[in-house]
Write a protein that holds these residues in place. Structure first.
Motif, PDB file in Angstrom:
ATOM      1  N   UNK A 124       0.826  -1.209   0.000  1.00  0.00           N
ATOM      2  CA  UNK A 124       0.000   0.000   0.000  1.00  0.00           C
ATOM      3  C   UNK A 124       0.857   1.255   0.000  1.00  0.00           C
ATOM      4  N   UNK A 125       1.863   1.308   0.874  1.00  0.00           N
ATOM      5  CA  UNK A 125       2.702   2.503   0.966  1.00  0.00           C
ATOM      6  C   UNK A 125       3.524   2.698  -0.308  1.00  0.00           C
ATOM      7  N   UNK A 126       4.082   1.616  -0.831  1.00  0.00           N
ATOM      8  CA  UNK A 126       4.867   1.727  -2.054  1.00  0.00           C
ATOM      9  C   UNK A 126       4.041   2.176  -3.239  1.00  0.00           C
ATOM     10  N   UNK A 127       2.823   1.689  -3.327  1.00  0.00           N
ATOM     11  CA  UNK A 127       1.934   2.092  -4.416  1.00  0.00           C
ATOM     12  C   UNK A 127       1.575   3.576  -4.315  1.00  0.00           C
ATOM     13  N   UNK A 128       1.435   4.067  -3.081  1.00  0.00           N
ATOM     14  CA  UNK A 128       1.123   5.489  -2.909  1.00  0.00           C
ATOM     15  C   UNK A 128       2.258   6.362  -3.441  1.00  0.00           C
TER      16      UNK A 128
END
Length: 211
Positions: free
Chosen positions: A173-177
């Motif tokens: 989730x964080x990497x995609x953001x």
């Protein structure tokens, strides 16, 4: 020159002034959330916020002594408001997927989160580091519990470690953001997290794939 009204704001709260101080702090946070949502974190210096509110830099520092204090307060307030969103914490990956969909409307607040994450791994931001470490600890625990429930109900493979899957979900989730902030047209975080949902179910993947 400091205006008399600003001197009152910057002074320690006197008898009967607590309510005024609380209201002014809430006003600052509302303005800060608006500025970050519309203009990003670059607009979040203490002086720019003070100018937008029509108060002095010293008055603002009475409520938020540093930029880190202000950014953390804004993110905490944003999290409190997010708790009112529908269908919160019903499934580990599904909750993140729904958050990704909502975040598309507020890129500035997504940028705020990534800024806090980046600050947390650098020297000179002890409060931010503690906040982010505690947040990840809490989030891993919450997601792990949801994963265990889904495993018990047969919705997620029971050979997967709940803590590891929770960590993987957060990392995804964080990497995609970050990728989305850098290239919004190339990355759809909600769609990619749907792919992760398809990887972990028990039973027939095609039958359980989200529509």
């Amino acid at each position: 020159m400091t205006h008399p009204a600003d001197e009152d704001d910057a002074a320690p709260p006197r008898r009967g002034g607590y309510r005024k101080g609380t209201e002014r702090r809430a006003q600052i946070l509302d303005e800060m959330i608006r500025m970050v949502a519309e203009q990003g974190v670059d607009a979040s210096s203490l002086r720019s916020v003070a100018d937008a509110l029509g108060i002095t830099h010293a008055a603002l520092r009475h409520y938020f002594p540093s930029r880190d204090d202000l950014l953390l307060a804004v993110y905490r307030e944003h999290e409190v408001r997010e708790q009112g969103a529908p269908e919160r914490m019903k499934s580990a990956i599904g909750d993140m997927r729904e958050s990704a969909a909502r975040n598309r409307a507020v890129p500035g607040l997504v940028q705020l989160y990534t800024t806090l994450s980046a600050d947390a791994v650098q020297e000179g931001h002890p409060t931010t580091r503690e906040f982010m470490r505690d947040r990840f600890t809490r989030l891993r625990a919450d997601l792990s519990e949801l994963i265990r429930r889904d495993q018990a109900a047969g919705r997620i493979r029971d050979d997967l470690d709940p803590e590891d899957l929770a960590s993987l979900s957060i990392a995804a989730s964080d990497g995609l953001q970050v990728q989305w902030l850098l290239d919004p047209d190339a990355v759809d975080g909600e769609r990619v997290l749907r792919l992760l949902e398809r990887i972990v179910p028990a039973g027939d993947v095609e039958e359980q794939a989200p529509r």
